[in-house]
Design an enzyme around this catalytic site. Structure first.
Site, PDB file in Angstrom:
ATOM      1  N   HIS A 117       0.793  -1.227   0.000  1.00  0.00           N
ATOM      2  CA  HIS A 117       0.000   0.000   0.000  1.00  0.00           C
ATOM      3  C   HIS A 117       0.826   1.277   0.000  1.00  0.00           C
ATOM      4  CE1 HIS A 117       0.917  -0.074   4.269  1.00  0.00           C
ATOM      5  NE2 HIS A 117       0.560   1.192   4.329  1.00  0.00           N
TER       6      HIS A 117
HETATM    7  C1  UD1 Z   1      -2.262   5.076   6.257  1.00  0.00           C
HETATM    8  C2  UD1 Z   1      -0.971   5.499   6.941  1.00  0.00           C
HETATM    9  C3  UD1 Z   1       0.051   4.376   6.828  1.00  0.00           C
HETATM   10  C4  UD1 Z   1      -0.495   3.067   7.344  1.00  0.00           C
HETATM   11  C5  UD1 Z   1      -1.778   2.760   6.575  1.00  0.00           C
HETATM   12  C6  UD1 Z   1      -2.398   1.454   7.026  1.00  0.00           C
HETATM   13  C7  UD1 Z   1      -0.502   7.905   6.844  1.00  0.00           C
HETATM   14  C8  UD1 Z   1       0.307   8.948   6.197  1.00  0.00           C
HETATM   15  N1  UD1 Z   1      -0.403   6.682   6.307  1.00  0.00           N
HETATM   16  O1  UD1 Z   1      -1.971   4.990   4.871  1.00  0.00           O
HETATM   17  O2  UD1 Z   1       1.185   4.727   7.595  1.00  0.00           O
HETATM   18  O3  UD1 Z   1       0.442   2.028   7.133  1.00  0.00           O
HETATM   19  O4  UD1 Z   1      -2.693   3.833   6.787  1.00  0.00           O
HETATM   20  O5  UD1 Z   1      -3.530   1.153   6.319  1.00  0.00           O
HETATM   21  O6  UD1 Z   1      -1.193   8.178   7.808  1.00  0.00           O
HETATM   22  N2  UD1 Z   1      -9.386   4.878   2.177  1.00  0.00           N
HETATM   23  C9  UD1 Z   1     -10.588   4.215   2.077  1.00  0.00           C
HETATM   24  N3  UD1 Z   1     -11.155   3.744   3.215  1.00  0.00           N
HETATM   25  C10 UD1 Z   1     -10.588   3.924   4.443  1.00  0.00           C
HETATM   26  C11 UD1 Z   1      -9.363   4.594   4.512  1.00  0.00           C
HETATM   27  C12 UD1 Z   1      -8.769   5.053   3.381  1.00  0.00           C
HETATM   28  O7  UD1 Z   1     -11.116   4.037   1.006  1.00  0.00           O
HETATM   29  O8  UD1 Z   1     -11.184   3.491   5.450  1.00  0.00           O
HETATM   30  C13 UD1 Z   1      -8.728   5.395   0.966  1.00  0.00           C
HETATM   31  C14 UD1 Z   1      -8.625   6.899   1.000  1.00  0.00           C
HETATM   32  O9  UD1 Z   1      -9.670   7.478   0.341  1.00  0.00           O
HETATM   33  C15 UD1 Z   1      -7.313   7.180   0.316  1.00  0.00           C
HETATM   34  C16 UD1 Z   1      -6.526   5.910   0.493  1.00  0.00           C
HETATM   35  O10 UD1 Z   1      -7.412   4.896   0.937  1.00  0.00           O
HETATM   36  O11 UD1 Z   1      -7.492   7.367  -1.054  1.00  0.00           O
HETATM   37  C17 UD1 Z   1      -5.400   6.129   1.454  1.00  0.00           C
HETATM   38  O12 UD1 Z   1      -5.840   6.344   2.822  1.00  0.00           O
HETATM   39  P1  UD1 Z   1      -4.967   7.224   3.845  1.00  0.00           P
HETATM   40  O13 UD1 Z   1      -5.536   7.160   5.182  1.00  0.00           O
HETATM   41  O14 UD1 Z   1      -4.739   8.542   3.237  1.00  0.00           O
HETATM   42  O15 UD1 Z   1      -3.549   6.556   3.863  1.00  0.00           O
HETATM   43  P2  UD1 Z   1      -3.142   5.027   3.809  1.00  0.00           P
HETATM   44  O16 UD1 Z   1      -2.531   4.774   2.465  1.00  0.00           O
HETATM   45  O17 UD1 Z   1      -4.265   4.142   4.265  1.00  0.00           O
END
Ligand code: UD1
Length: 366
Positions: free
Chosen positions: A210
């Protein structure tokens, strides 16, 4: 004494569970200590958030800031605004942040800037040295304003000391993620697809990806996954796909008879899959720690790690992000040459108790 415990994203939930339990035990024993669980809402999907609370018995959050998705700055800003408003209405005496996600950094800043509330950072001091990772920036910023560092390793202690932190602020306590792992191990759940995919003990690969560096470019992601499929000796490759990765992966159109793309797994199912796997391939940090404790060979598709003990002591090896490094690693695995590893010091299931004991002592609680 009121302690805010902050959680925002999936790995946070696993780390806070034992801390809340230890605070509750201390409160029940008559100490003047209580907690307020603040969920920032950074992760909000049932599979990324709600299921974790149910499975590992985390009480419902007292407050949910419901910030949702956004760019790094948007999420940071929304979390800071939400948490600041809460603190102005109902302040706390100590703010505990865990790990390195955006919520960790945003809440530590809001706490310090609102009445100089003390900040404790659980998993403080770890460094990858890679400033292109949002997590590394979160670590650096958080640690620059942390009052009490609860650390997982001697390397973390040394990083802090090198950056000028006074020894008296550092408490080497171990790893709360591993507290949860040991507690939940007897309850791991075999996923329903086990029979459908005809899986057998030590005869499949479990993978997760991821990190932006691996998944934000469709071509790169396709190359990595293709190389894993080509190198896996036809063993089933089980790939629970993070929402970030899912968005890109669908555009690559990659398919293979032994590649099984599935939704993110619950905690108890995912760790069942790790415990019984031939190997894990990942770019997560936390998974390298869990694989180390369970003694499962772990290949990490990153150039750096903030958790070097998983490599020096544990079962983890950094392969980098060049797909050409994948085949030789699998060859080593299949000839039985993978290192066996050992468990790092103080990763013993009692870290959260040590954290809370230290807090009781620091604040002279009765
Ligand atoms: C975040 C953390 C990372 C951790 C990871 C575990 C930061 C900078 N990164 O990364 O350290 O290892 O979580 O999962 O805080 N999204 C959904 N549903 C959700 C959550 C996110 O669809 O419940 C989508 C968001 O719209 C976004 C993408 O996933 O496009 C990324 O989510 P985000 O929380 O920004 O960062 P992660 O890549 O999950």
């Amino acid at each position: 004494m009121l302690i805010d415990v902050i959680a925002g994203a999936r790995p946070n939930f696993i780390k806070i569970a034992p801390i809340i339990e230890a605070i509750e035990n201390q409160r029940k024993a008559g100490t003047d200590i209580s907690y307020r669980l603040v969920h920032t809402g950074q992760h909000y999907d049932k599979k990324m958030s709600g299921d974790f609370f149910t499975q590992i018995n985390i009480p419902a959050p007292n407050v949910n800031l419901e910030v949702g998705s956004g760019t790094q700055a948007e999420q940071t800003g929304k979390i800071m605004l939400g948490y600041e408003a809460l603190l102005m209405k109902e302040p706390c005496d100590l703010c505990i942040v865990v790990g390195d996600v955006t919520s960790t950094m945003a809440c530590s800043i809001a706490a310090k800037k609102t009445n100089n509330i003390k900040v404790a950072h659980v998993e403080g001091g770890i460094r990858s040295g890679d400033w292109t990772m949002p997590e590394e920036i979160n670590r650096l910023v958080t640690d620059s304003i942390t009052d009490y560092f609860f650390t997982t390793s001697q390397v973390a202690n040394n990083n802090l000391i090198k950056s000028g932190v006074d020894q008296s602020k550092i408490f080497f306590v171990g790893n709360t993620m591993i507290d949860t792992l040991y507690k939940q191990m007897p309850h791991f759940i075999q996923p329903a697809f086990w029979d459908n995919y005809q899986l057998h003990d030590k005869a499949y690969i479990i993978m997760t990806l991821h990190r932006p560096a691996n998944v934000d470019d469709a071509g790169k992601l396709k190359e990595l996954v293709q190389e894993i499929i080509n190198s896996s000796n036809n063993l089933p490759v089980i790939f629970p796909v993070h929402p970030r990765t899912a968005k890109i992966l669908t555009t690559t159109g990659i398919i293979a008879p032994n590649l099984h793309l599935i939704e993110p797994l619950s905690y108890l199912e995912f760790n069942y899959m790790v415990k019984h796997a031939k190997a894990v391939i990942t770019d997560s940090g936390g998974i390298t720690e869990e694989a180390t404790v369970m003694g499962i060979p772990c290949m990490t598709l990153r150039d750096t790690t903030e958790r070097p003990e998983t490599c020096t002591l544990g079962t983890n090896e950094l392969l980098g992000t060049d797909p050409r490094n994948i085949a030789p690693a699998f060859r080593k695995l299949f000839v039985g040459d993978w290192k066996r590893g050992e468990i790092p010091p103080l990763w013993d299931g009692h870290t959260a108790e040590r954290i809370v004991k230290n807090i009781v002592q620091i604040f002279g609680l009765k």
